[in-house]
Design a protein around this motif. Sequence first.
Motif, short mmCIF file in Angstrom:
data_model
loop_
_atom_site.label_atom_id
_atom_site.label_comp_id
_atom_site.label_asym_id
_atom_site.label_seq_id
_atom_site.Cartn_x
_atom_site.Cartn_y
_atom_site.Cartn_z
N MET A 271 -9.43 45.42 4.82
CA MET A 271 -8.83 45.33 3.50
C MET A 271 -7.82 46.46 3.30
SD MET A 271 -10.34 42.65 2.20
CE MET A 271 -9.75 42.81 0.51
N ALA A 272 -6.87 46.25 2.39
CA ALA A 272 -5.89 47.29 2.07
C ALA A 272 -5.42 47.11 0.63
CB ALA A 272 -4.69 47.21 3.02
N TYR A 273 -4.96 48.20 0.05
CA TYR A 273 -4.37 48.11 -1.29
C TYR A 273 -2.91 47.67 -1.16
CZ TYR A 273 -8.37 50.36 -3.48
OH TYR A 273 -9.63 50.64 -3.97
N SER B 288 0.39 44.43 7.65
CA SER B 288 -0.86 44.50 8.40
C SER B 288 -1.99 43.74 7.73
CB SER B 288 -1.29 45.96 8.58
OG SER B 288 -1.46 46.57 7.32
N HIS B 289 -1.87 43.55 6.41
CA HIS B 289 -2.88 42.85 5.62
C HIS B 289 -2.15 41.90 4.67
CE1 HIS B 289 -4.98 46.43 7.05
NE2 HIS B 289 -6.13 45.83 6.79
N PRO B 290 -1.61 40.80 5.21
CA PRO B 290 -0.66 40.00 4.44
C PRO B 290 -1.27 39.02 3.44
CG PRO B 290 -0.96 39.05 6.62
CD PRO B 290 -1.76 40.32 6.59
N PRO C 89 3.66 38.43 3.70
CA PRO C 89 3.47 38.90 2.32
C PRO C 89 4.60 38.44 1.41
CG PRO C 89 3.07 40.67 3.89
CD PRO C 89 3.67 39.53 4.67
N SER C 90 4.24 37.95 0.24
CA SER C 90 5.25 37.45 -0.68
C SER C 90 6.04 38.59 -1.30
CB SER C 90 4.59 36.64 -1.80
OG SER C 90 5.56 36.24 -2.75
N THR C 91 7.36 38.44 -1.30
CA THR C 91 8.25 39.39 -1.97
C THR C 91 8.95 38.74 -3.16
OG1 THR C 91 10.08 38.78 -0.49
CG2 THR C 91 8.68 40.63 0.19
N ALA C 92 8.48 37.54 -3.51
CA ALA C 92 9.12 36.79 -4.59
C ALA C 92 8.82 37.40 -5.96
CB ALA C 92 8.65 35.34 -4.56
N TRP D 134 -5.91 41.36 2.53
CA TRP D 134 -6.83 41.09 3.63
C TRP D 134 -6.05 40.86 4.92
CZ3 TRP D 134 -8.91 35.68 4.87
CH2 TRP D 134 -9.93 35.74 5.84
N ASN D 135 -6.62 41.30 6.05
CA ASN D 135 -5.91 41.07 7.32
C ASN D 135 -6.08 39.65 7.83
OD1 ASN D 135 -8.50 41.02 8.47
ND2 ASN D 135 -8.23 42.92 9.64
N GLY D 136 -6.94 38.87 7.19
CA GLY D 136 -7.11 37.46 7.57
C GLY D 136 -7.98 37.24 8.79
#
Length: 373
Positions: free
Chosen positions: A273-275, A290-292, A90-93, A259-261
């Motif tokens: 899916m996740a928020y 978990s859903h990157p 997941p991007s933290t930028a 999405w978990n991909g």
Amino acid sequence: MRIRGRTLSALLLATALGVSALTVDTYTAATARGESRTSASAPVSAHGGGHPAGVSPVAHVMAASTQASGDDPDGDGYIPAVPQVTGVTPSTATPPPAYHHEFQAGCSVTHTAPDDPIVYPGQFGKSHDHTFMGNTSTNAASTTGSLYGGHTTCKAPADASAYWMPSLYKGDQKILPVGPQVIYYKAGVTDYRSVRPFPKGLRFVVGNPMQSAQEFRAHKGFVEGWECGDSFFNTDIPASCPSRPDVQLNLRMQAPSCWNGLYLDTPDHKSHMAYPVVKPGTNDNMCPASHPVALPMIEFKMAWPVNGDMSQVRLASGRGYSFHYDFFNAWEERTLKALVDHCVVGGLQCDTRGFDLYRPERGAVLNADHRLP
């Protein structure tokens, strides 16, 4: 963090309120695993009244998929993505400032039916009544293959996706949204540059027909609830709305965008899916580990031509707080990618053609016919 759009778009003219509502479809839903009946005295009307004549008072539960379909041959509810997307962090930028990062899909109502190809695949008449938008062929037997490339009421012919929600009634009359409805495709994460297009065949359900008023209000996709006139943040359909030609009943609700991909669907139609979550120590949103995979955040912005006395207005699924909706992606891949890249990743506020009125120098994605040049 909920993403609010700009001021509500202008409401339809008085003629919209004169459109004849359709007679309610009647059917009896069969008892099945994961589904329970309410008693005849259970409140079905949005304001505690009884159910319309001929409509069985059935409470529809978000059941797990238990039947094989064209996309799920073994019927276990898991539809693997091909290929699966792994190795994503997941991007933290922190991206360059951009207040908007969105485009719209304007899709009109096509038909109504007691079908749900996600929750009850292949089981015609099993669901409460739904109002469908987008793909004109959507029914209980719809699959990725049957939807893809099909006819659509969305402005972009490449958007053959299926969108649906519980039908709305006033008494025994069905009330349908008039004209193209606004369906936003937004960035749900702070680093809008990390958003990628939906994979072909992805589907999910937003909300739950069995949720309580408190659960609806606390739902991560809750934006402004039910609104009409100057009344906002209602968890249930207001008992009355101003009787003016410019007033309609409105609702906005956002979908999960991480999405978990791995799967295009899961048995509960939600777990893949996740928020977004808040990055620790900041106000930024990012996808959970978990859903990157960051996908567009869909937001329904629906409007129904009804006002005045609302005491008999309800959803096919029950009270106003039972509102939920479904999305089944069948976009043509090149067109969706072009819109996502230009408007979402590009940090623009685009219309249905991928054109930002405030940044005309950036051009449009689609031509006057809403097609890729």
